[in-house]
Design an enzyme around this catalytic site. Structure first.
Site, PDB file in Angstrom:
ATOM      1  N   ARG A   1     -24.486  24.899  14.608  1.00  0.00           N
ATOM      2  CA  ARG A   1     -23.757  23.305  14.428  1.00  0.00           C
ATOM      3  C   ARG A   1     -23.583  23.164  15.353  1.00  0.00           C
ATOM      4  NH1 ARG A   1     -21.380  20.540  10.897  1.00  0.00           N
ATOM      5  NH2 ARG A   1     -21.545  21.803   8.705  1.00  0.00           N
TER       6      ARG A   1
ATOM      7  N   ASP B   1     -21.060  29.312  -1.005  1.00  0.00           N
ATOM      8  CA  ASP B   1     -21.057  28.315  -0.202  1.00  0.00           C
ATOM      9  C   ASP B   1     -19.568  28.146  -1.232  1.00  0.00           C
ATOM     10  OD1 ASP B   1     -19.949  27.754   2.964  1.00  0.00           O
ATOM     11  OD2 ASP B   1     -21.843  26.444   2.670  1.00  0.00           O
TER      12      ASP B   1
ATOM     13  N   THR C   1     -21.817  16.999   4.386  1.00  0.00           N
ATOM     14  CA  THR C   1     -22.845  16.328   4.318  1.00  0.00           C
ATOM     15  C   THR C   1     -24.490  16.954   3.650  1.00  0.00           C
ATOM     16  OG1 THR C   1     -23.462  17.727   6.750  1.00  0.00           O
ATOM     17  CG2 THR C   1     -22.009  15.261   6.520  1.00  0.00           C
TER      18      THR C   1
ATOM     19  N   GLY D   1     -25.607  19.141   5.267  1.00  0.00           N
ATOM     20  CA  GLY D   1     -26.368  19.723   6.579  1.00  0.00           C
ATOM     21  C   GLY D   1     -27.302  21.582   6.148  1.00  0.00           C
TER      22      GLY D   1
ATOM     23  N   LYS E   1     -26.680  30.444  11.184  1.00  0.00           N
ATOM     24  CA  LYS E   1     -26.567  28.488  12.060  1.00  0.00           C
ATOM     25  C   LYS E   1     -25.763  28.507  13.181  1.00  0.00           C
ATOM     26  CE  LYS E   1     -23.276  25.858   9.318  1.00  0.00           C
ATOM     27  NZ  LYS E   1     -22.804  25.662   8.383  1.00  0.00           N
TER      28      LYS E   1
ATOM     29  N   ARG F   1     -10.387  22.657   7.465  1.00  0.00           N
ATOM     30  CA  ARG F   1     -11.795  23.558   8.457  1.00  0.00           C
ATOM     31  C   ARG F   1     -11.482  23.095   9.228  1.00  0.00           C
ATOM     32  NH1 ARG F   1     -16.341  20.260   6.191  1.00  0.00           N
ATOM     33  NH2 ARG F   1     -14.872  18.626   5.637  1.00  0.00           N
ATOM     34  N   GLN F   2     -10.126  22.971   9.738  1.00  0.00           N
ATOM     35  CA  GLN F   2      -9.640  22.812  11.257  1.00  0.00           C
ATOM     36  C   GLN F   2      -8.406  23.748  10.984  1.00  0.00           C
ATOM     37  OE1 GLN F   2      -8.606  18.569  13.203  1.00  0.00           O
ATOM     38  NE2 GLN F   2      -9.685  18.311  11.214  1.00  0.00           N
TER      39      GLN F   2
ATOM     40  N   GLY G   1       0.812  -1.204  -0.060  1.00  0.00           N
ATOM     41  CA  GLY G   1      -0.080  -0.406   0.275  1.00  0.00           C
ATOM     42  C   GLY G   1       0.725   1.408   0.096  1.00  0.00           C
ATOM     43  N   GLU G   2       1.963   1.117   0.046  1.00  0.00           N
ATOM     44  CA  GLU G   2       3.025   2.121   0.342  1.00  0.00           C
ATOM     45  C   GLU G   2       3.156   3.298  -1.046  1.00  0.00           C
ATOM     46  OE1 GLU G   2       6.499   1.593   1.722  1.00  0.00           O
ATOM     47  OE2 GLU G   2       6.504   1.160   3.128  1.00  0.00           O
TER      48      GLU G   2
END
Ligand code: R5P
Length: 312
Positions: free
Chosen positions: A194, A218, A223, A225, A192, A96-97, A38-39
């Site tokens: 979350r 956006d 997802t 939502g 909104k 997003r982080q 898998g490498e």
């Protein structure tokens, strides 16, 4: 452009091909595969010594595989003496982080920036980052393009009247304001909350949407939502029609099921920053290509021309 080379990872070979068609080039011959355990195994089959190389690889799902592939390709190019390596990341994952909003959480956007630089990237070309400030996580040049022009051309052809552009949360206000200004429309904002990574709730709606053709803008649909909540709020406040223009179609988890169920959403328009798998194709999802925008940016970067007009 004999000094220019375009290499593709396996994340989005189709986009790399379309970019090459725009540039009238062929994709550089390279093997990008796996060893039996898998490498990642990479072999560049053309001479890239002294070349200006652009690696096309969105870090979309599977994000860890695609990111690692990008790093390994960059390492191979650096060791093959490429003159300059540009990582073209149409969708920049892990974005997003981007801040410590809770105790003991990472800032993955910064970690990824460090990894790319350490691997040997000399510059980054990307589209609609989740937060513009991520540019500052890099100490190398970042050309940050916007898909607004691509969406604008599409919506202009629909000749809609009485448009209101809607930001589905406070994070997208800047983007929505730019769209509203560009098309001469009003602006509405949804407050909104979350509740979890999969669940959001639309609390309030600011702005006038009654009888209007709403376009939700956006950067990401994950997802779905946020989008579905926004559509519900717009219909509740009597919008005439609801469409969405969202740069990156992550479309994870229940997203497609949610789009299918949400008949009030007339159309979801995304770009091809992420490949749309067959099982995610839907009659109400329209995909616009970023290839001309990215191809033109690559051409200008290669010729040391200004790319700023592409930022409009
Ligand atoms: C949030 O800040 C982003 O701009 C998007 O609204 C969000 O990532 C969409 O996620 P989901 O589709 O899972 O609601």
């Amino acid at each position: 452009m004999h000094n220019l080379k375009i290499i593709s990872g396996t994340a989005h070979a189709e986009l790399a091909k379309s970019i090459c068609e725009y540039l009238k080039l062929t994709v550089c011959d390279a093997y990008v595969g796996r060893f039996s355990e898998g490498e990642i195994r990479v072999k560049i089959n053309e001479n890239v010594r002294g070349k200006d190389v652009f690696v096309i690889q969105p870090t979309c799902s599977p994000p860890n595989e695609n990111l690692m592939e990008l790093l390994v390709i960059i390492d191979a190019l650096k060791r093959a003496s490429s003159a300059r390596i540009t990582a073209v990341i149409p969708y920049f994952g892990y974005a997003r982080q981007d801040r410590k909003d809770q105790p003991r959480v990472p800032i993955t956007a910064k970690l990824v920036a460090n990894l790319l630089t350490t691997a040997g990237a000399n510059r980054i070309l990307t589209v609609d980052l989740h937060a513009g400030q991520i540019q500052g996580f890099f100490d190398i040049p970042v050309d940050h393009l916007f898909a607004i022009g691509v969406f604008h051309d599409y919506f202009a052809r629909l000749k809609l009247k009485d448009i209101v552009v809607v930001s589905p949360d406070v994070g997208s206000i800047k983007m929505a304001r730019a769209y509203a200004k560009r098309i001469g429309a009003g602006l509405a904002i949804i407050d909104k909350r979350r509740e979890s990574p999969e669940k959001t709730e639309a609390m309030h709606l600011l702005g006038e949407v009654d009888g209007k053709n709403a376009i939700i803008v956006d950067d990401i649909i994950a997802t779905g939502g946020s989008l579905i909540e926004a559509v519900g709020a717009l219909k509740k406040y009597k919008a005439k029609s609801v469409r969405a223009a969202i740069s990156h179609g992550v479309l994870s988890g229940p997203a497609i099921e949610r789009v299918e169920k949400c008949k009030d959403l007339q159309e979801l328009v995304i770009t091809d920053s992420i490949p749309l798998e067959d099982h995610k194709k839907h009659p109400r999802i329209k995909v616009l290509s970023l290839a001309p925008l990215l191809g033109e940016a690559i051409r200008r970067i290669h010729h040391e021309e200004s790319v700023s007009s592409l930022f409009d």
